[in-house]
Write a protein that holds these residues in place. Structure first.
Motif, PDB file in Angstrom:
ATOM      1  N   SER A  14      26.180 -46.751 -33.257  1.00  0.00           N
ATOM      2  CA  SER A  14      25.592 -46.819 -34.362  1.00  0.00           C
ATOM      3  C   SER A  14      24.939 -48.436 -35.002  1.00  0.00           C
ATOM      4  O   SER A  14      24.878 -48.402 -36.364  1.00  0.00           O
ATOM      5  N   TYR A  15      25.713 -48.977 -33.967  1.00  0.00           N
ATOM      6  CA  TYR A  15      25.279 -50.638 -33.866  1.00  0.00           C
ATOM      7  C   TYR A  15      23.760 -50.967 -33.483  1.00  0.00           C
ATOM      8  O   TYR A  15      23.610 -51.900 -33.709  1.00  0.00           O
ATOM      9  N   SER A  16      22.889 -49.284 -32.583  1.00  0.00           N
ATOM     10  CA  SER A  16      21.355 -50.237 -32.583  1.00  0.00           C
ATOM     11  C   SER A  16      21.066 -49.839 -33.550  1.00  0.00           C
ATOM     12  O   SER A  16      20.746 -49.119 -34.664  1.00  0.00           O
ATOM     13  N   ASN A  17      19.919 -50.949 -34.009  1.00  0.00           N
ATOM     14  CA  ASN A  17      19.052 -50.866 -34.522  1.00  0.00           C
ATOM     15  C   ASN A  17      17.458 -50.184 -34.474  1.00  0.00           C
ATOM     16  O   ASN A  17      17.563 -49.793 -33.355  1.00  0.00           O
ATOM     17  N   ASN A  18      16.514 -49.891 -35.664  1.00  0.00           N
ATOM     18  CA  ASN A  18      15.517 -49.855 -35.978  1.00  0.00           C
ATOM     19  C   ASN A  18      14.895 -50.218 -34.227  1.00  0.00           C
ATOM     20  O   ASN A  18      12.901 -49.526 -34.510  1.00  0.00           O
ATOM     21  N   GLY A  19      14.509 -51.183 -34.615  1.00  0.00           N
ATOM     22  CA  GLY A  19      14.114 -52.581 -34.210  1.00  0.00           C
ATOM     23  C   GLY A  19      13.950 -52.322 -32.502  1.00  0.00           C
ATOM     24  O   GLY A  19      12.965 -52.903 -31.540  1.00  0.00           O
ATOM     25  N   GLY A  20      14.337 -51.255 -31.504  1.00  0.00           N
ATOM     26  CA  GLY A  20      14.143 -50.600 -30.401  1.00  0.00           C
ATOM     27  C   GLY A  20      15.674 -51.532 -29.531  1.00  0.00           C
ATOM     28  O   GLY A  20      15.071 -50.829 -28.579  1.00  0.00           O
ATOM     29  N   SER A  21      16.429 -51.705 -30.185  1.00  0.00           N
ATOM     30  CA  SER A  21      17.303 -52.364 -29.607  1.00  0.00           C
ATOM     31  C   SER A  21      18.419 -51.398 -29.489  1.00  0.00           C
ATOM     32  O   SER A  21      19.448 -51.175 -30.427  1.00  0.00           O
ATOM     33  N   CYS A  22      18.340 -49.954 -28.690  1.00  0.00           N
ATOM     34  CA  CYS A  22      19.567 -49.087 -28.484  1.00  0.00           C
ATOM     35  C   CYS A  22      19.507 -48.794 -27.582  1.00  0.00           C
ATOM     36  O   CYS A  22      19.315 -48.681 -26.302  1.00  0.00           O
ATOM     37  N   VAL A  23      20.929 -48.636 -27.571  1.00  0.00           N
ATOM     38  CA  VAL A  23      22.579 -48.313 -26.440  1.00  0.00           C
ATOM     39  C   VAL A  23      22.064 -47.041 -26.544  1.00  0.00           C
ATOM     40  O   VAL A  23      22.932 -46.608 -27.635  1.00  0.00           O
ATOM     41  N   GLU A  24      22.886 -46.612 -25.746  1.00  0.00           N
ATOM     42  CA  GLU A  24      23.722 -45.119 -25.292  1.00  0.00           C
ATOM     43  C   GLU A  24      24.211 -44.956 -24.163  1.00  0.00           C
ATOM     44  O   GLU A  24      24.569 -45.818 -23.824  1.00  0.00           O
ATOM     45  N   TRP A  25      25.435 -44.607 -24.510  1.00  0.00           N
ATOM     46  CA  TRP A  25      26.948 -43.887 -24.043  1.00  0.00           C
ATOM     47  C   TRP A  25      27.082 -42.875 -24.022  1.00  0.00           C
ATOM     48  O   TRP A  25      26.669 -41.784 -24.985  1.00  0.00           O
ATOM     49  N   ALA A  26      28.099 -42.500 -22.534  1.00  0.00           N
ATOM     50  CA  ALA A  26      28.023 -40.855 -22.730  1.00  0.00           C
ATOM     51  C   ALA A  26      30.133 -40.962 -23.159  1.00  0.00           C
ATOM     52  O   ALA A  26      30.301 -41.049 -22.127  1.00  0.00           O
ATOM     53  N   PRO A  27      30.616 -40.338 -23.906  1.00  0.00           N
ATOM     54  CA  PRO A  27      32.225 -40.045 -24.477  1.00  0.00           C
ATOM     55  C   PRO A  27      32.659 -39.546 -23.432  1.00  0.00           C
ATOM     56  O   PRO A  27      33.597 -39.565 -23.498  1.00  0.00           O
ATOM     57  N   SER A  28      31.992 -39.100 -23.244  1.00  0.00           N
ATOM     58  CA  SER A  28      32.632 -37.687 -22.447  1.00  0.00           C
ATOM     59  C   SER A  28      32.507 -37.539 -21.582  1.00  0.00           C
ATOM     60  O   SER A  28      34.416 -37.204 -20.573  1.00  0.00           O
ATOM     61  N   ARG A  29      32.181 -37.879 -20.646  1.00  0.00           N
ATOM     62  CA  ARG A  29      32.112 -39.080 -18.739  1.00  0.00           C
ATOM     63  C   ARG A  29      33.111 -39.857 -19.530  1.00  0.00           C
ATOM     64  O   ARG A  29      34.174 -39.864 -18.367  1.00  0.00           O
ATOM     65  N   ALA A  30      33.063 -40.344 -19.970  1.00  0.00           N
ATOM     66  CA  ALA A  30      34.198 -41.831 -20.085  1.00  0.00           C
ATOM     67  C   ALA A  30      35.496 -41.170 -20.517  1.00  0.00           C
ATOM     68  O   ALA A  30      36.924 -41.721 -20.323  1.00  0.00           O
ATOM     69  N   ALA A  31      36.091 -40.001 -20.948  1.00  0.00           N
ATOM     70  CA  ALA A  31      36.917 -39.106 -21.869  1.00  0.00           C
ATOM     71  C   ALA A  31      37.438 -38.860 -20.244  1.00  0.00           C
ATOM     72  O   ALA A  31      38.465 -38.983 -19.622  1.00  0.00           O
ATOM     73  N   SER A  32      37.335 -37.823 -18.681  1.00  0.00           N
ATOM     74  CA  SER A  32      37.094 -37.444 -18.214  1.00  0.00           C
ATOM     75  C   SER A  32      37.167 -38.205 -16.924  1.00  0.00           C
ATOM     76  O   SER A  32      38.414 -38.139 -16.043  1.00  0.00           O
ATOM     77  N   THR A  33      36.631 -39.731 -16.769  1.00  0.00           N
ATOM     78  CA  THR A  33      36.925 -40.109 -15.718  1.00  0.00           C
ATOM     79  C   THR A  33      37.337 -41.970 -15.456  1.00  0.00           C
ATOM     80  O   THR A  33      37.408 -42.265 -14.349  1.00  0.00           O
ATOM     81  N   GLY A  34      37.354 -41.955 -17.523  1.00  0.00           N
ATOM     82  CA  GLY A  34      38.148 -43.681 -16.907  1.00  0.00           C
ATOM     83  C   GLY A  34      36.714 -44.811 -17.263  1.00  0.00           C
ATOM     84  O   GLY A  34      37.053 -45.599 -17.159  1.00  0.00           O
ATOM     85  N   ILE A  35      35.711 -44.185 -17.074  1.00  0.00           N
ATOM     86  CA  ILE A  35      34.632 -45.204 -16.486  1.00  0.00           C
ATOM     87  C   ILE A  35      33.706 -44.735 -17.738  1.00  0.00           C
ATOM     88  O   ILE A  35      33.001 -43.235 -18.133  1.00  0.00           O
ATOM     89  N   VAL A  36      32.907 -45.865 -18.261  1.00  0.00           N
ATOM     90  CA  VAL A  36      32.064 -45.214 -19.510  1.00  0.00           C
ATOM     91  C   VAL A  36      30.339 -45.906 -18.829  1.00  0.00           C
ATOM     92  O   VAL A  36      30.061 -46.842 -18.773  1.00  0.00           O
ATOM     93  N   PRO A  37      29.557 -44.575 -18.636  1.00  0.00           N
ATOM     94  CA  PRO A  37      28.384 -44.812 -18.640  1.00  0.00           C
ATOM     95  C   PRO A  37      27.051 -45.538 -19.576  1.00  0.00           C
ATOM     96  O   PRO A  37      27.479 -44.804 -20.669  1.00  0.00           O
ATOM     97  N   VAL A  38      26.490 -46.379 -19.213  1.00  0.00           N
ATOM     98  CA  VAL A  38      25.658 -47.061 -20.540  1.00  0.00           C
ATOM     99  C   VAL A  38      24.196 -47.327 -20.190  1.00  0.00           C
ATOM    100  O   VAL A  38      24.081 -47.634 -18.791  1.00  0.00           O
ATOM    101  N   ARG A  39      23.969 -46.703 -20.937  1.00  0.00           N
ATOM    102  CA  ARG A  39      22.469 -47.135 -20.836  1.00  0.00           C
ATOM    103  C   ARG A  39      21.214 -47.685 -22.156  1.00  0.00           C
ATOM    104  O   ARG A  39      21.483 -47.359 -23.001  1.00  0.00           O
ATOM    105  N   ASP A  40      19.999 -47.630 -21.450  1.00  0.00           N
ATOM    106  CA  ASP A  40      18.652 -48.117 -22.363  1.00  0.00           C
ATOM    107  C   ASP A  40      18.237 -46.931 -22.939  1.00  0.00           C
ATOM    108  O   ASP A  40      17.673 -46.192 -22.458  1.00  0.00           O
ATOM    109  N   SER A  41      18.334 -46.409 -24.355  1.00  0.00           N
ATOM    110  CA  SER A  41      17.784 -44.950 -24.705  1.00  0.00           C
ATOM    111  C   SER A  41      16.448 -45.111 -24.457  1.00  0.00           C
ATOM    112  O   SER A  41      15.740 -43.958 -24.771  1.00  0.00           O
TER     113      SER A  41
END
Length: 71
Positions: A14-41
Motif C-alpha cells: 500500500s506504500y507503493s506509488n503510481n510512479g513505478g516504485s512498486c513492491v510486492e510481497w507474499a503474505p501467505s508464504r510468510a505465514a507458512s514459512t516465516g520467510i517473507v518473499p519480496v519482489r519488484d512488481s
C-alpha cells in the motif's frame, strides 16, 4: 534470492506509488514459512528477495513511522 517454482499469491504494498516504485510481497508464504518473499512488481519473473519475518516486520514499522524518509 530464490527462484521458488511454486508461485505464491503476491500483494502490492500500500506504500507503493503510481510512479513505478512498486513492491510486492507474499503474505501467505510468510505465514507458512516465516520467510517473507519480496519482489519488484514491474519484473514479476525477476529475482525474489527472501527476508526473515521478524526483520520484515521491523522494516515495515520503520516505513510506517517515517524512519526512512529522504530529505
Amino acid at each position: 534470492m530464490t527462484t521458488d517454482s511454486a508461485s505464491p499469491a503476491w500483494v502490492k504494498s500500500s506504500y507503493s506509488n503510481n510512479g513505478g516504485s512498486c513492491v510486492e510481497w507474499a503474505p501467505s508464504r510468510a505465514a507458512s514459512t516465516g520467510i517473507v518473499p519480496v519482489r519488484d512488481s514491474k519484473n514479476p519473473c525477476g529475482p525474489v528477495l527472501t527476508v526473515p519475518a521478524a526483520a520484515f516486520a521491523s522494516f515495515v514499522t520503520g516505513v510506517k513511522t517515517g524512519e526512512f524518509r529522504t530529505v
